[in-house]
Design a protein around this motif. Structure first.
Motif, PDB file in Angstrom:
ATOM      1  N   SER A   2       0.830  -1.197   0.000  1.00 30.96           N
ATOM      2  CA  SER A   2       0.000   0.000   0.000  1.00 30.96           C
ATOM      3  C   SER A   2       0.871   1.257   0.000  1.00 30.96           C
ATOM      4  CB  SER A   2      -0.932   0.006   1.201  1.00 30.96           C
ATOM      5  OG  SER A   2      -0.192   0.130   2.387  1.00 30.96           O
ATOM      6  N   VAL A   3       0.308   2.304  -0.538  1.00 33.64           N
ATOM      7  CA  VAL A   3       0.977   3.601  -0.574  1.00 33.64           C
ATOM      8  C   VAL A   3       0.022   4.659  -0.040  1.00 33.64           C
ATOM      9  CG1 VAL A   3       2.443   2.996  -2.548  1.00 33.64           C
ATOM     10  CG2 VAL A   3       0.256   4.102  -2.937  1.00 33.64           C
ATOM     11  N   LYS A   4       0.553   5.836   0.214  1.00 33.69           N
ATOM     12  CA  LYS A   4      -0.283   6.966   0.598  1.00 33.69           C
ATOM     13  C   LYS A   4      -0.145   8.030  -0.476  1.00 33.69           C
ATOM     14  CE  LYS A   4      -1.657  10.186   4.083  1.00 33.69           C
ATOM     15  NZ  LYS A   4      -1.718  10.492   5.486  1.00 33.69           N
ATOM     16  N   VAL A   5      -1.283   8.438  -1.008  1.00 35.07           N
ATOM     17  CA  VAL A   5      -1.332   9.474  -2.035  1.00 35.07           C
ATOM     18  C   VAL A   5      -1.957  10.704  -1.403  1.00 35.07           C
ATOM     19  CG1 VAL A   5      -2.305  10.123  -4.276  1.00 35.07           C
ATOM     20  CG2 VAL A   5      -1.611   7.745  -3.858  1.00 35.07           C
ATOM     21  N   THR A   6      -1.326  11.860  -1.565  1.00 37.09           N
ATOM     22  CA  THR A   6      -1.873  13.108  -1.042  1.00 37.09           C
ATOM     23  C   THR A   6      -2.178  14.029  -2.211  1.00 37.09           C
ATOM     24  OG1 THR A   6      -0.583  12.883   0.984  1.00 37.09           O
ATOM     25  CG2 THR A   6      -1.451  15.073   0.476  1.00 37.09           C
ATOM     26  N   ILE A   7      -3.400  14.560  -2.219  1.00 36.17           N
ATOM     27  CA  ILE A   7      -3.816  15.488  -3.272  1.00 36.17           C
ATOM     28  C   ILE A   7      -3.992  16.858  -2.624  1.00 36.17           C
ATOM     29  CG2 ILE A   7      -5.525  16.024  -5.036  1.00 36.17           C
ATOM     30  CD1 ILE A   7      -6.234  12.998  -5.031  1.00 36.17           C
ATOM     31  N   ILE A   8      -3.076  17.767  -2.933  1.00 40.74           N
ATOM     32  CA  ILE A   8      -3.139  19.126  -2.396  1.00 40.74           C
ATOM     33  C   ILE A   8      -3.928  19.983  -3.383  1.00 40.74           C
ATOM     34  CG2 ILE A   8      -1.767  21.129  -1.708  1.00 40.74           C
ATOM     35  CD1 ILE A   8       0.494  19.105  -1.049  1.00 40.74           C
ATOM     36  N   GLY A   9      -4.894  20.728  -2.872  1.00 38.29           N
ATOM     37  CA  GLY A   9      -5.785  21.497  -3.743  1.00 38.29           C
ATOM     38  C   GLY A   9      -6.917  20.615  -4.242  1.00 38.29           C
ATOM     39  N   ALA A  10      -7.327  19.673  -3.407  1.00 35.75           N
ATOM     40  CA  ALA A  10      -8.314  18.664  -3.798  1.00 35.75           C
ATOM     41  C   ALA A  10      -9.717  19.227  -3.994  1.00 35.75           C
ATOM     42  CB  ALA A  10      -8.354  17.549  -2.759  1.00 35.75           C
ATOM     43  N   GLN A  30      -4.633  -1.056  -4.497  1.00 34.63           N
ATOM     44  CA  GLN A  30      -5.616  -1.575  -3.555  1.00 34.63           C
ATOM     45  C   GLN A  30      -5.011  -1.631  -2.158  1.00 34.63           C
ATOM     46  OE1 GLN A  30      -8.998  -2.279  -4.512  1.00 34.63           O
ATOM     47  NE2 GLN A  30      -8.137  -1.067  -6.159  1.00 34.63           N
ATOM     48  N   GLY A  31      -5.771  -1.194  -1.154  1.00 35.68           N
ATOM     49  CA  GLY A  31      -5.300  -1.156   0.219  1.00 35.68           C
ATOM     50  C   GLY A  31      -4.569   0.126   0.575  1.00 35.68           C
ATOM     51  N   SER A  32      -4.476   1.046  -0.365  1.00 31.50           N
ATOM     52  CA  SER A  32      -3.761   2.303  -0.133  1.00 31.50           C
ATOM     53  C   SER A  32      -4.682   3.360   0.459  1.00 31.50           C
ATOM     54  CB  SER A  32      -3.162   2.811  -1.447  1.00 31.50           C
ATOM     55  OG  SER A  32      -2.186   1.914  -1.921  1.00 31.50           O
ATOM     56  N   SER A  33      -4.089   4.474   0.853  1.00 30.29           N
ATOM     57  CA  SER A  33      -4.878   5.577   1.407  1.00 30.29           C
ATOM     58  C   SER A  33      -4.646   6.842   0.581  1.00 30.29           C
ATOM     59  CB  SER A  33      -4.533   5.826   2.877  1.00 30.29           C
ATOM     60  OG  SER A  33      -3.181   6.197   3.007  1.00 30.29           O
ATOM     61  N   VAL A  34      -5.697   7.634   0.511  1.00 31.14           N
ATOM     62  CA  VAL A  34      -5.663   8.889  -0.239  1.00 31.14           C
ATOM     63  C   VAL A  34      -6.049  10.006   0.720  1.00 31.14           C
ATOM     64  CG1 VAL A  34      -6.595  10.158  -2.214  1.00 31.14           C
ATOM     65  CG2 VAL A  34      -6.351   7.664  -2.354  1.00 31.14           C
ATOM     66  N   SER A  35      -5.206  11.005   0.791  1.00 27.95           N
ATOM     67  CA  SER A  35      -5.447  12.148   1.669  1.00 27.95           C
ATOM     68  C   SER A  35      -5.732  13.380   0.818  1.00 27.95           C
ATOM     69  CB  SER A  35      -4.214  12.383   2.550  1.00 27.95           C
ATOM     70  OG  SER A  35      -4.421  13.474   3.398  1.00 27.95           O
ATOM     71  N   PHE A  36      -6.887  13.993   1.045  1.00 28.94           N
ATOM     72  CA  PHE A  36      -7.269  15.206   0.334  1.00 28.94           C
ATOM     73  C   PHE A  36      -6.945  16.422   1.199  1.00 28.94           C
ATOM     74  CE2 PHE A  36     -10.570  12.108  -1.176  1.00 28.94           C
ATOM     75  CZ  PHE A  36     -10.129  12.028  -2.483  1.00 28.94           C
ATOM     76  N   MET A  37      -6.367  17.451   0.610  1.00 30.91           N
ATOM     77  CA  MET A  37      -6.063  18.677   1.346  1.00 30.91           C
ATOM     78  C   MET A  37      -6.539  19.877   0.531  1.00 30.91           C
ATOM     79  SD  MET A  37      -2.178  17.758   2.509  1.00 30.91           S
ATOM     80  CE  MET A  37      -2.071  18.982   3.805  1.00 30.91           C
ATOM     81  N   ASP A  38      -7.219  20.813   1.205  1.00 35.11           N
ATOM     82  CA  ASP A  38      -7.654  22.050   0.553  1.00 35.11           C
ATOM     83  C   ASP A  38      -8.034  23.060   1.626  1.00 35.11           C
ATOM     84  OD1 ASP A  38      -8.622  22.634  -2.571  1.00 35.11           O
ATOM     85  OD2 ASP A  38      -9.488  23.982  -1.084  1.00 35.11           O
ATOM     86  N   ILE A  39      -7.942  24.339   1.303  1.00 34.99           N
ATOM     87  CA  ILE A  39      -8.320  25.379   2.260  1.00 34.99           C
ATOM     88  C   ILE A  39      -9.824  25.629   2.268  1.00 34.99           C
ATOM     89  CG2 ILE A  39      -6.063  26.505   2.253  1.00 34.99           C
ATOM     90  CD1 ILE A  39      -7.238  28.623   0.359  1.00 34.99           C
TER      91      ILE A  39
END
Length: 67
Positions: A2-10, A30-39
């Protein structure tokens, strides 16, 4: 693995959901995590909820969080 994906400005809904679709359809993630970031909390929440629903509809094993 698994990996972690971060989307800045999501909060950019069209871009983020297109990316979520690609992530959901990539078997190696599959089994990874996605992190959304936005103001913009409202738009961030929309993307977060739609991504969860989309992943569920596709049967993708991804975890999401938003900040």
């Amino acid at each position: 693995s698994s990996v972690k994906v971060t989307i800045i400005g999501a909060g950019s809904v069209v871009f983020s959901l297109g990316l979520v679709k690609d992530l959901c359809l990539t078997e190696g993630l599959q089994g990874s995590s996605v992190s959304f970031m936005d103001i913009n909390e409202e738009r961030l929440d929309i993307v977060y909820r739609l991504a969860q629903r989309y992943a569920q509809d596709l049967g993708a094993d991804l975890r999401f969080d938003a900040s």
